[in-house]
Design a protein around this motif. Structure first.
Motif, PDB file in Angstrom:
ATOM      1  N   PRO A 148     -21.029  10.256  -6.904  1.00 57.39           N
ATOM      2  CA  PRO A 148     -22.931  10.981  -6.958  1.00 57.39           C
ATOM      3  C   PRO A 148     -21.709  11.862  -8.684  1.00 57.39           C
ATOM      4  N   THR A 149     -21.051  12.003  -8.700  1.00 60.66           N
ATOM      5  CA  THR A 149     -20.071  12.765  -9.990  1.00 60.66           C
ATOM      6  C   THR A 149     -19.591  12.754 -10.925  1.00 60.66           C
ATOM      7  N   ARG A 150     -18.622  12.441 -11.892  1.00 55.82           N
ATOM      8  CA  ARG A 150     -17.562  12.029 -12.353  1.00 55.82           C
ATOM      9  C   ARG A 150     -16.443  13.031 -12.168  1.00 55.82           C
ATOM     10  N   GLU A 151     -16.242  14.025 -11.432  1.00 55.93           N
ATOM     11  CA  GLU A 151     -15.136  14.626 -10.905  1.00 55.93           C
ATOM     12  C   GLU A 151     -15.150  14.318  -9.584  1.00 55.93           C
ATOM     13  N   LEU A 152     -15.799  13.627  -8.868  1.00 55.87           N
ATOM     14  CA  LEU A 152     -15.879  12.758  -7.177  1.00 55.87           C
ATOM     15  C   LEU A 152     -14.939  11.632  -7.146  1.00 55.87           C
ATOM     16  N   ALA A 153     -15.172  10.884  -8.434  1.00 56.33           N
ATOM     17  CA  ALA A 153     -14.997   9.647  -8.569  1.00 56.33           C
ATOM     18  C   ALA A 153     -13.910   9.487  -8.888  1.00 56.33           C
ATOM     19  N   ALA A 154     -13.399  10.801 -10.172  1.00 52.83           N
ATOM     20  CA  ALA A 154     -11.762  10.830 -10.650  1.00 52.83           C
ATOM     21  C   ALA A 154     -11.141  11.913  -8.681  1.00 52.83           C
ATOM     22  N   GLN A 155     -11.487  12.697  -8.653  1.00 54.75           N
ATOM     23  CA  GLN A 155     -11.010  12.808  -7.256  1.00 54.75           C
ATOM     24  C   GLN A 155     -10.538  11.644  -6.378  1.00 54.75           C
ATOM     25  N   VAL A 156     -11.316  10.529  -5.962  1.00 53.39           N
ATOM     26  CA  VAL A 156     -11.083   9.435  -4.879  1.00 53.39           C
ATOM     27  C   VAL A 156     -10.301   8.571  -6.163  1.00 53.39           C
ATOM     28  N   ALA A 157     -10.052   8.533  -7.176  1.00 52.36           N
ATOM     29  CA  ALA A 157      -9.426   7.875  -7.814  1.00 52.36           C
ATOM     30  C   ALA A 157      -7.968   8.178  -7.923  1.00 52.36           C
ATOM     31  N   GLU A 158      -7.873   9.464  -7.993  1.00 53.64           N
ATOM     32  CA  GLU A 158      -6.283  10.542  -7.811  1.00 53.64           C
ATOM     33  C   GLU A 158      -5.582   9.624  -5.709  1.00 53.64           C
ATOM     34  N   ASN A 159      -7.088   9.913  -5.249  1.00 55.22           N
ATOM     35  CA  ASN A 159      -6.384   9.316  -4.011  1.00 55.22           C
ATOM     36  C   ASN A 159      -5.203   8.185  -3.441  1.00 55.22           C
ATOM     37  N   PHE A 160      -6.485   7.350  -4.464  1.00 50.02           N
ATOM     38  CA  PHE A 160      -5.060   5.833  -4.299  1.00 50.02           C
ATOM     39  C   PHE A 160      -4.245   5.649  -5.337  1.00 50.02           C
ATOM     40  N   GLU A 161      -4.118   6.425  -6.340  1.00 45.71           N
ATOM     41  CA  GLU A 161      -2.966   6.009  -6.607  1.00 45.71           C
ATOM     42  C   GLU A 161      -2.071   6.824  -6.278  1.00 45.71           C
ATOM     43  N   LYS A 162      -2.412   8.543  -5.362  1.00 36.45           N
ATOM     44  CA  LYS A 162      -1.091   8.821  -3.865  1.00 36.45           C
ATOM     45  C   LYS A 162      -0.516   8.544  -3.534  1.00 36.45           C
ATOM     46  N   TYR A 163      -2.021   7.524  -2.638  1.00 36.01           N
ATOM     47  CA  TYR A 163      -1.739   7.174  -1.064  1.00 36.01           C
ATOM     48  C   TYR A 163      -1.457   5.256  -1.519  1.00 36.01           C
ATOM     49  N   GLY A 164      -1.521   4.741  -2.451  1.00 31.48           N
ATOM     50  CA  GLY A 164      -1.528   3.500  -2.715  1.00 31.48           C
ATOM     51  C   GLY A 164      -0.034   3.297  -3.944  1.00 31.48           C
TER      52      GLY A 164
ATOM     53  N   ASP B 188     -26.210  12.217   0.899  1.00 30.07           N
ATOM     54  CA  ASP B 188     -27.248  13.225   1.029  1.00 30.07           C
ATOM     55  C   ASP B 188     -26.965  13.739  -0.824  1.00 30.07           C
ATOM     56  N   ARG B 189     -25.594  14.269  -1.283  1.00 34.55           N
ATOM     57  CA  ARG B 189     -25.936  14.199  -3.192  1.00 34.55           C
ATOM     58  C   ARG B 189     -26.511  12.765  -3.881  1.00 34.55           C
ATOM     59  N   MET B 190     -26.039  11.996  -3.346  1.00 30.34           N
ATOM     60  CA  MET B 190     -27.200  10.451  -4.254  1.00 30.34           C
ATOM     61  C   MET B 190     -28.141  11.127  -3.792  1.00 30.34           C
ATOM     62  N   LEU B 191     -28.466  11.670  -2.611  1.00 32.33           N
ATOM     63  CA  LEU B 191     -30.089  11.602  -2.796  1.00 32.33           C
ATOM     64  C   LEU B 191     -30.662  12.773  -3.671  1.00 32.33           C
ATOM     65  N   ASP B 192     -30.101  13.632  -3.316  1.00 32.98           N
ATOM     66  CA  ASP B 192     -30.449  15.146  -4.104  1.00 32.98           C
ATOM     67  C   ASP B 192     -30.826  14.621  -5.943  1.00 32.98           C
ATOM     68  N   MET B 193     -29.514  13.597  -6.027  1.00 33.60           N
ATOM     69  CA  MET B 193     -29.758  13.604  -7.856  1.00 33.60           C
ATOM     70  C   MET B 193     -31.093  12.029  -8.295  1.00 33.60           C
ATOM     71  N   GLY B 194     -31.475  11.588  -6.952  1.00 39.28           N
ATOM     72  CA  GLY B 194     -32.409  10.967  -7.604  1.00 39.28           C
ATOM     73  C   GLY B 194     -31.747   9.504  -7.476  1.00 39.28           C
ATOM     74  N   PHE B 195     -30.468   9.386  -7.121  1.00 39.00           N
ATOM     75  CA  PHE B 195     -29.755   8.099  -7.138  1.00 39.00           C
ATOM     76  C   PHE B 195     -30.282   6.783  -6.004  1.00 39.00           C
ATOM     77  N   ILE B 196     -30.996   6.911  -4.649  1.00 38.96           N
ATOM     78  CA  ILE B 196     -31.372   6.276  -4.139  1.00 38.96           C
ATOM     79  C   ILE B 196     -31.674   5.006  -3.884  1.00 38.96           C
TER      80      ILE B 196
END
Length: 477
Positions: free
Chosen positions: A80-96, A156-164
């Protein structure tokens, strides 16, 4: 159980071990085997349970086999947000790190040209916010027909932000034969409807009741007057064992003013809110993660999903308007089994909000002091507090002080700007300082938490007389 029991590859186990993890969390132990078996999964887990790794780890092993094609990502993760997307990217870099996987991040606030170049090279993992993804899709820069794995995170955050509606649109452009994973902290009816429509015989994994708060987070309500909030905050930051803290406010202007106030008081603080561009927000988060900033003032843009290790305290400078936001805010501490503390400042205008929060989480939040204890403790705690700050005892200081305490010199400057002012109490009658002191001997003061004696002292120079007519205006939310 340890990670080796979950069926992950040796390369992945090595990366997990080097990241400092040995045992999976409950959501990871339940979800990882199901994802590896190519099942659709619905994961309902409270924030801070290790949800991100529960889909990142198996995805890395699943994508280890296969080839990339230009503009056709093999998997898609929606955030839903840029920060969360960037965080997931960090996880892929760390574990992959021991896998040859290419990843692209599609978020706003970043050069679209660089993102298009990454897509043209071919990516195994595409992490995107719905808006930027649809923008590039409509421009013809991306094809989703080769995507065999979809993750809808923070639904649920997607729902709050109107992304459904956007998510439904994206799902129709993906192959029908695919694996879909949906994760959410709660499961309201619109999310259940989404899952029924786009997931096939999903395995339901629920590790905590929706909208509950972690039991390892100590929660407190702090009764406080609106004009004493900042002084109270400084007192708590100095007296409690605060290593790193996030302070949430409801308005962006409050966040900015809080950061200025804390810096004037000598705290290593920073800020993050919606008026900052993406590079600024990521830079500020990086400073916080590195420890160069230990206190982060934030709006709710940072409330959900951000995984920052070692946050010892969360302060709700403003009681959240929506009960769900309370759960997500305090979830920034007490993560992955660690303990945490959450303070929520409440004024007389927050009674309804607090009742709604307690109804949602199914428990009463502890008030910091009993009303009968507060008045008695104020006097006894005051001298101790002052000695901790290296100042004179309050009794001596109340007779007159010649030199101000530099750590508290900003009490007057810390008043909220007009746009942030809370509704004041009815106008008190002006009275001289000597009369006020005499009055305290004949009437009892309103109860306040005992440890806030220092806050009362810090703010005592603040204007407490009648509000001038030209300032007595009614402000909108």
């Amino acid at each position: 159980m340890n990670f080796a029991d979950l069926g992950l590859s040796e390369e992945l186990l090595r990366a997990v071990h080097e990241a400092g993890y040995d045992q999976p969390t409950p959501i990871q132990a339940s979800a990882i085997p199901s994802v590896l078996m190519m099942n659709d999964v619905i994961g309902v887990a409270q924030t801070g349970t290790g949800k991100t790794a529960s889909f990142v780890l198996p995805m890395i092993d699943i994508l280890a086999h296969g080839r990339r094609r230009a503009r056709m990502p093999r998997s898609l993760i929606l955030e839903p947000t840029r920060e969360l997307a960037a965080q997931v990217a960090e996880n892929f870099e760390k574990y992959g790190r021991y896998h040859n996987l290419e990843m692209a991040l599609l978020i706003g606030g970043v050069s679209m040209g660089d993102q298009i170049k990454a897509l043209e090279k071919g990516v195994d993992v595409l992490i995107a916010t719905p808006g930027r993804l649809m923008d590039l899709f409509e421009r013809g820069n991306i094809l989703l027909t080769g995507c065999s794995l979809l993750v809808i995170d923070e639904a649920d955050r997607m729902l709050d932000m109107g992304f459904i509606p956007d998510i439904e649109n994206i799902c129709t452009k993906l192959p029908k034969q695919r694996q879909t994973l949906l994760f959410s902290a709660t499961m309201p009816p619109p999310i259940k409807k989404l899952a029924d429509k786009f997931l096939t015989q999903p395995k339901m994994i629920e590790v905590a009741r929706p909208a509950t708060t972690a039991t390892n987070i100590k929660q407190y309500l702090v009764p406080v007057r609106a004009d004493k909030k900042r002084a109270t905050l400084r007192t708590l930051l100095r007296q409690d064992d605060v290593r790193t803290a996030i302070i949430f406010a409801n308005r962006k202007t409050t966040v900015r003013e809080l950061n200025k106030s804390l810096r004037r008081s000598g705290f290593k603080s920073g800020e993050i809110h919606g008026d900052m561009d993406q590079s600024q927000r990521l830079a500020e988060l990086d400073l916080f993660k590195k420890g160069e900033v230990t206190i982060l003032a934030a709006s709710d843009v940072a409330a959900r999903g951000l995984d920052i290790k070692g946050v010892s305290h969360v302060f709700n400078f403003d009681a959240p308007w929506h009960p769900d936001d309370y759960v997500h805010r305090i979830g920034r501490t007490g993560r992955a089994g660690a303990s945490g503390v959450a303070y929520t400042f409440v004024t007389k205008d927050d009674i309804e909000n607090v009742e709604n929060i307690e109804k949602l989480i199914g428990q009463k939040i502890e008030r910091l002091a009993d009303a009968d204890e507060a008045t008695a403790e104020l006097a006894s705690d005051a001298d101790t507090t002052d000695r901790d700050e290296g100042a004179k005892p309050k009794k001596a200081r109340s007779r007159g002080r010649k030199k101000a305490d530099p750590a508290k010199s900003d009490a007057r400057a810390d008043k909220e700007p007009a746009a942030e002012a809370e509704k004041r109490d009815p106008e008190p009658k002006p009275r001289a300082a000597s009369k006020r002191k005499a009055a305290t001997k004949t009437r009892s003061e309103p109860a306040a938490p005992a440890f806030l004696a220092e806050a009362e002292s810090e703010a005592k120079d603040d204007w407490n007389g009648p509000v001038p007519a030209f300032l007595d205006v009614k402000l909108g939310a």
